[in-house]
Design a protein around this motif. Structure first.
Motif, short mmCIF file in Angstrom:
data_model
loop_
_atom_site.label_atom_id
_atom_site.label_comp_id
_atom_site.label_asym_id
_atom_site.label_seq_id
_atom_site.Cartn_x
_atom_site.Cartn_y
_atom_site.Cartn_z
N ALA A 25 -42.04 37.15 41.97
CA ALA A 25 -40.45 37.34 41.61
C ALA A 25 -40.48 36.50 40.22
N HIS A 26 -41.15 35.59 39.56
CA HIS A 26 -41.47 34.97 38.13
C HIS A 26 -42.09 36.43 38.20
N GLY A 30 -39.56 36.90 35.07
CA GLY A 30 -39.37 35.48 33.98
C GLY A 30 -38.67 35.00 33.86
N SER A 31 -37.87 34.63 34.60
CA SER A 31 -37.31 33.51 35.01
C SER A 31 -37.62 32.81 36.29
N HIS A 32 -37.16 31.59 36.34
CA HIS A 32 -36.74 30.71 37.42
C HIS A 32 -35.80 31.16 38.00
N ALA A 33 -34.57 30.76 38.08
CA ALA A 33 -33.43 31.40 38.00
C ALA A 33 -33.29 32.61 38.73
N GLU A 36 -35.62 32.60 42.18
CA GLU A 36 -35.13 32.34 43.11
C GLU A 36 -33.60 32.86 43.89
N ASP A 37 -33.27 33.26 43.24
CA ASP A 37 -32.58 34.08 43.22
C ASP A 37 -32.58 35.76 44.53
N VAL A 38 -33.37 36.40 44.03
CA VAL A 38 -34.75 37.42 44.48
C VAL A 38 -35.37 36.67 45.88
N SER A 83 -29.88 41.00 29.29
CA SER A 83 -31.78 40.07 30.00
C SER A 83 -31.28 38.95 29.84
N TYR A 84 -32.95 38.47 30.75
CA TYR A 84 -32.81 37.32 30.75
C TYR A 84 -32.56 35.98 29.73
N ASP A 85 -32.56 34.47 29.44
CA ASP A 85 -31.76 33.91 28.84
C ASP A 85 -33.47 33.36 28.19
N ALA A 86 -34.68 33.48 27.57
CA ALA A 86 -35.60 33.16 27.44
C ALA A 86 -35.63 31.61 27.21
#
Length: 291
Positions: A25-26, A30-33, A36-38, A83-86
Motif C-alpha cells: 500500500a505504501h 506514497g503515504s504511511h498514513a 495504514e488506512d488501506v 493528493s497526499y501530503d508528501a
C-alpha cells in the motif's frame, strides 16, 4: 492500533501478512498514513468474509489491498487538490558529494525518489508496476484487479517501467537535470515566458503546499504564467536533493526555512514541480541549515 485478536487464527494469519500489505500500500500510495488506512480496511473486509471460502489468504489480501489502493489513486486523479501530503515523507539533503556517513540518508532519498516517480504514473500503470516488479504478483492476478487482460496488464507495467527507468540513480542528480532546473529558475527570475515553456513538459503538474491548503496547477502555460512563485528560490536558494530529485531550499534572514522546491525531470523537460511554503509544515521537516 490493530483491531485484530491474537487468539483468532484468521487474525494471526492477517498479522503475519500485515507488514507486506503495508509495504504494498505504501508503494502504491506514497503515504504511511494512507497505507495504514488501506490495510485496516482490508482487515475489516476480511472480518466480514467467510474465511473458509478463501483458498489463498495472502493472494486474497493482496488483491483487496490493490483494489482499495487503486480506488484511492483514481480518486486522487479526479481530485488532484486532495493528493497526499508528501511533506511528512521528505528527505532533503544538500546537493554535494555525499560523505560515507550520509549513505543511509542517500538510500532513503533514492527510495523516496521512486515514490515521486511513481506519483507521475497513471493508476493502472502504478498498480501493474508495483505489484509485478516490486512484489512479484502474477500479471493475470493484476489483470483481475484492473479488469484488463493479461496482455494489456503487461503493457501497462512495461510502460510504467520505462518511465521509472528515467530516474537518476543512485548517487545523486545528473548534470542534465540540474541544468534543466537551473534554466527554469533563471527563466522564472527573468520572467522569460518562452524559455519557461521550453523547459516545461506540456502536461507539467505544479503542486504548491500553502498554509491554507494544497493548490494544484496543470499544464505548461498556466505553470509558466505563475512561475514567479519560484523567483525568490532562484535568487536565494541552495541546490538540494528532495527525495532524491533536484530541488532548492531557501531561508529567511533569521535562518528559518522559506520554501522547498522539488523537480521531476524526464527527457530534458520538467514534468512535476512541488513547492512547500507552509511555515508550519516546513518547521516539522528535518531540513538542512543555511551555511
Amino acid at each position: 492500533m490493530s483491531d485484530t485478536s491474537p487468539t483468532d487464527p484468521i487474525a494471526e494469519t492477517f498479522e503475519a501478512q500485515r507488514d507486506r500489505l503495508r509495504a504494498v500500500a505504501h508503494r502504491m500510495l506514497g503515504s504511511h498514513a494512507d497505507a495504514e488506512d488501506v490495510v485496516q480496511e482490508a482487515w475489516l473486509r476480511l472480518s466480514r468474509q467467510d474465511a473458509a471460502t478463501i483458498h489463498n489468504l495472502a493472494g486474497w489480501l493482496t488483491t483487496v489491498v490493490g483494489r482499495i489502493s487503486l480506488d484511492v489513486l483514481r480518486s486522487r486523479q479526479a481530485h488532484p487538490e486532495a493528493s497526499y501530503d508528501a511533506l511528512s515523507e521528505l528527505v532533503v539533503t544538500l546537493d554535494d558529494d555525499p560523505a560515507p556517513e550520509d549513505d543511509a540518508m542517500l538510500a532513503d532519498s533514492v527510495g523516496l525518489a521512486l515514490l515521486v516517480v511513481l506519483e507521475s504514473l497513471g493508476p493502472g500503470e502504478r498498480l501493474a508496476f508495483v505489484l509485478h516488479d516490486l512484489f512479484a504478483v502474477p500479471f493475470d492476478e493484476i489483470g483481475q484487479i484492473l479488469g484488463k487482460s493479461t496482455g494489456a496488464t503487461k503493457m501497462l507495467a512495461s510502460r510504467a517501467r520505462r518511465k521509472v527507468q528515467t530516474m537518476e540513480r543512485p548517487t545523486g542528480v545528473g548534470r542534465e537535470q540540474r541544468q534543466v532546473v537551473q534554466a527554469f529558475l533563471t527563466a522564472a527570475r527573468r520572467g522569460d515566458f518562452e524559455e519557461l515553456l521550453r523547459v516545461l513538459d506540456p502536461e507539467v503538474k505544479l503542486t504548491v503546499d500553502t498554509p491554507s491548503g494544497v493548490v494544484v496547477t496543470l499544464g505548461a502555460t498556466k505553470v509558466a504564467a505563475g512561475a514567479q512563485l519560484s523567483a525568490s528560490a532562484a535568487t536565494l536558494g541552495r541546490a538540494v536533493l528532495v527525495n532524491g530529485l533536484p530541488g532548492t531550499i531557501s531561508w529567511r534572514e533569521d535562518g528559518t526555512p522559506l520554501s522547498v522546491l522539488a523537480f521531476t525531470v524526464v527527457d530534458g523537460r520538467i514534468t512535476d514541480i512541488t513547492v512547500v511554503i507552509d511555515p508550519a509544515k516546513l518547521a516539522l521537516a528535518n531540513l538542512p541549515k543555511p551555511g
